[in-house]
Motif scaffolding. Sequence first.
Motif, mmCIF file in Angstrom:
data_model
loop_
_atom_site.group_PDB
_atom_site.id
_atom_site.type_symbol
_atom_site.label_atom_id
_atom_site.label_comp_id
_atom_site.label_asym_id
_atom_site.label_seq_id
_atom_site.Cartn_x
_atom_site.Cartn_y
_atom_site.Cartn_z
ATOM 1 N N LEU J 71 0.849 -1.210 0.000
ATOM 2 C CA LEU J 71 0.000 0.000 0.000
ATOM 3 C C LEU J 71 0.878 1.251 0.000
ATOM 4 C CD1 LEU J 71 -2.496 -1.102 2.786
ATOM 5 C CD2 LEU J 71 -3.133 -0.653 0.406
ATOM 6 N N PRO J 72 0.677 2.166 -0.961
ATOM 7 C CA PRO J 72 1.494 3.392 -0.973
ATOM 8 C C PRO J 72 1.406 4.175 0.343
ATOM 9 C CG PRO J 72 0.379 3.121 -3.074
ATOM 10 C CD PRO J 72 -0.159 2.050 -2.170
ATOM 11 N N LEU J 73 0.278 4.105 1.040
ATOM 12 C CA LEU J 73 0.140 4.837 2.310
ATOM 13 C C LEU J 73 0.508 3.981 3.525
ATOM 14 C CD1 LEU J 73 -3.170 6.840 1.668
ATOM 15 C CD2 LEU J 73 -0.871 7.782 1.915
ATOM 16 N N TYR J 74 1.051 2.772 3.258
ATOM 17 C CA TYR J 74 1.362 1.850 4.358
ATOM 18 C C TYR J 74 2.161 2.508 5.493
ATOM 19 C CZ TYR J 74 3.002 -2.324 6.810
ATOM 20 O OH TYR J 74 3.294 -3.267 7.775
ATOM 21 N N PRO J 75 3.175 3.320 5.193
ATOM 22 C CA PRO J 75 3.944 3.890 6.303
ATOM 23 C C PRO J 75 3.131 4.817 7.201
ATOM 24 C CG PRO J 75 5.122 4.136 4.213
ATOM 25 C CD PRO J 75 3.734 3.692 3.884
ATOM 26 N N TYR J 76 1.958 5.225 6.750
ATOM 27 C CA TYR J 76 1.151 6.172 7.528
ATOM 28 C C TYR J 76 -0.133 5.527 8.045
ATOM 29 C CZ TYR J 76 4.374 9.033 4.925
ATOM 30 O OH TYR J 76 5.526 9.539 4.384
ATOM 31 N N MET J 77 -0.133 4.207 8.085
ATOM 32 C CA MET J 77 -1.341 3.498 8.514
ATOM 33 C C MET J 77 -1.094 2.686 9.777
ATOM 34 S SD MET J 77 -2.894 1.857 5.053
ATOM 35 C CE MET J 77 -3.875 2.804 3.880
ATOM 36 N N ALA J 78 -2.143 2.624 10.610
ATOM 37 C CA ALA J 78 -2.183 1.646 11.701
ATOM 38 C C ALA J 78 -3.170 0.573 11.264
ATOM 39 C CB ALA J 78 -2.633 2.294 12.999
#
Lengths: 94, 94, 94, 94, 94, 94, 94, 94, 94, 94
Positions: J71-78
């Motif tokens: 996921l491109p937003l993986y680093p900003y997801m919980a």
Amino acid sequence: MLYLVHMQVNIPATLAPEQADRLKAEEKAYSQKLQADGVWRHLWRVAGQYANYSVFDVAGNDELHQTLMGLPLYPYMAITVTPLAQHPSAIALN
Amino acid sequence: MLYLVHMQVNIPATLAPEQADRLKAEEKAYSQKLQADGVWRHLWRVAGQYANYSVFDVAGNDELHQTLMGLPLYPYMAITVTPLAQHPSAIALN
Amino acid sequence: MLYLVHMQVNIPATLAPEQADRLKAEEKAYSQKLQADGVWRHLWRVAGQYANYSVFDVAGNDELHQTLMGLPLYPYMAITVTPLAQHPSAIALN
Amino acid sequence: MLYLVHMQVNIPATLAPEQADRLKAEEKAYSQKLQADGVWRHLWRVAGQYANYSVFDVAGNDELHQTLMGLPLYPYMAITVTPLAQHPSAIALN
Amino acid sequence: MLYLVHMQVNIPATLAPEQADRLKAEEKAYSQKLQADGVWRHLWRVAGQYANYSVFDVAGNDELHQTLMGLPLYPYMAITVTPLAQHPSAIALN
Amino acid sequence: MLYLVHMQVNIPATLAPEQADRLKAEEKAYSQKLQADGVWRHLWRVAGQYANYSVFDVAGNDELHQTLMGLPLYPYMAITVTPLAQHPSAIALN
Amino acid sequence: MLYLVHMQVNIPATLAPEQADRLKAEEKAYSQKLQADGVWRHLWRVAGQYANYSVFDVAGNDELHQTLMGLPLYPYMAITVTPLAQHPSAIALN
Amino acid sequence: MLYLVHMQVNIPATLAPEQADRLKAEEKAYSQKLQADGVWRHLWRVAGQYANYSVFDVAGNDELHQTLMGLPLYPYMAITVTPLAQHPSAIALN
Amino acid sequence: MLYLVHMQVNIPATLAPEQADRLKAEEKAYSQKLQADGVWRHLWRVAGQYANYSVFDVAGNDELHQTLMGLPLYPYMAITVTPLAQHPSAIALN
Amino acid sequence: MLYLVHMQVNIPATLAPEQADRLKAEEKAYSQKLQADGVWRHLWRVAGQYANYSVFDVAGNDELHQTLMGLPLYPYMAITVTPLAQHPSAIALN
């Protein structure tokens, strides 16, 4: 003596990418050395998270603490420790 | 496929002792059969608690659920499941 | 090796008073025997609660588990265990 | 009078390393002085964490507060306090 | 020395009403005696709950524990204790 | 009308020390003025923490909110409010 | 003065059905009387739960407590109270 | 259809004051427009906190989400939503 | 309109087995009727637990509440509800 | 094999808006590709939050983990993961 260890990695966005990469490489080498030595007996990724569950086989609480403090990513980890004992129904010894 | 499972056993005081003993014996036999089959890969006692951490190796979520529901003590357990994936630094395959 | 142990006692109202009294007397004797042996190194009451914080000095996780399971009030306790290591600033050895 | 104190240290990444080192050295000296005085009666490392469990022997709540506020790392600590009383089964006085 | 104490009362439905009434009357008398003595300095009802916040003025942790254990409703209470110190901005002494 | 208020102060490291000092001085003056007026009836330090428990005597929810919002350190506080009622066993009126 | 109140109803299985029905009828009458009087200003069911969120308009904490204690189902409820103040952007007065 | 919404506002210290002021003014206008339209049916301040409880009357989940996402302060809010149903004892329709 | 619903079933040991069996059979019939009608759109077992996650497609909060209250096992369930909205990246309409 | 996945997005204020926009566009494309492939079976917005509940249909824990890490937003997801099994009352197969 076995311990279940949960490690949650939280690398801050302010860490320079090259430094993060270097720490991750060191972490991998440190981890694989300990796995080969039989100290880090199991290492599993928690599906969907930048976290792992591990089992360590060490002489006791002090060796466990020293081993975990030696992790290159230790400053960026939240760690919890569960001491494990022999289960009376287990067919294998710990 | 691996899952980390935490089981907390809460046998109510109202359960007759002989029935509790019978269930525990059945639980032990069930557990050892699955360990011998390689399904219940690890079984550890949490030190100080009537609880265990276990690792199951099953085909997937459905087999895991059927296996856990088959536990003789299942009605008296609080169970949590963590799906495990291959860790890129692990030297062994899951 | 040291462990900090928190024990919360919950004796159900359905336990006969004489049985509760007998268990408490056995608990006291068991506890004082282990204190005299140096295994149960510290025992403190949490002010205002039917709970204690204790420090055990045992060979490891297995001896700790066996010792705690031997508590006469064990079936009525909620127990948590924290493994302790030598602190680098401590002037005494664990 | 005894208190169990849990200290979790969280030194922010923005603190200059030399300042962090200076604070840690001051913390060690402060801690060892109080241990030698019998005020900081026990100091244990929580295995796997940058945290400790300590027991303080002070005249009361005010001396405890002043002592903890004097910790050089106090601004970077999360502290919890549990007041301890004499346990009726303890063979030693608090 | 002051302590803030939170008491949550949970009288089980299995307690005979006349016994509950007797305990409540004893609790009231015990409480008012301690208030008159200046030990139980404040007693407030938490709006909407069968709970109170209280402030005790006692010699220390041991007297606090003995005082709370003496509550006739003690077996039916969940109690938490917060030790209080002199606040530097307070215009009154504790 | 009484309210128990818990204030946890979290001054960020990015606040300039002189500004923090000025706010603390203003907070002290504001607090002592309200104590002298009988509005801020009690102010206690939580032992070991940069936090306090306070009791306010105000006309109602609106005056309480305006009073708390007027705290110079309000932007750096986490506040919880518990409304208090007259306890039937209290020998003093609220 | 307004308060948001959350009530979670937990009627034990041991309560005789006819007694439960009688209490529910009394509860409904009590509630509708207070709604008609403007004291129980709003009453909403939480979708999917045997719980409600309500808004009470009373003179203060004491009247709120008396009103809630008068609920026929009060012994079977877990209640939380949030005091509400005038919001500066609200176009209506509380 | 009604929803109870809790909004906790956390404006970071890094937001320029003039931008914060502009957003707050836009928030107030947005809120009062929706109140006048009957969509934002109630708006109450939680006493002592930069938070509110609100009741929205919208066609359903999608309109609720669009309405909340349109809040000028939305990026700085933690929001929880509780769907409300008609209570059988309520004398008014939702 | 869609809602994600989590149901945790807790059948007490005091319920007669034949009554439990009857309720479970009724629950299954009720559930399959609603699934066939398109109201109970999805029904999944949580692996390892006597719990499910479900998605309901109903007209709104009131129909959802009535539907859940109609569950034969409703008195033995802990239910939580999450209202769902159309996701802007979803390729299907809710 | 199905998994329920909860994703909470927390894009830090320090991320440049154009980079955030680019990541969101990539996220949308990535998500719609997987939805078209039948891997990301359901995608719902949680009403009022920058969060979603999703159902993935993958071969197992490893494919799930790889998919989520991509996921491109993986680093900003919980992210939390719940493994789902076939429910015995479901009229459709998982």
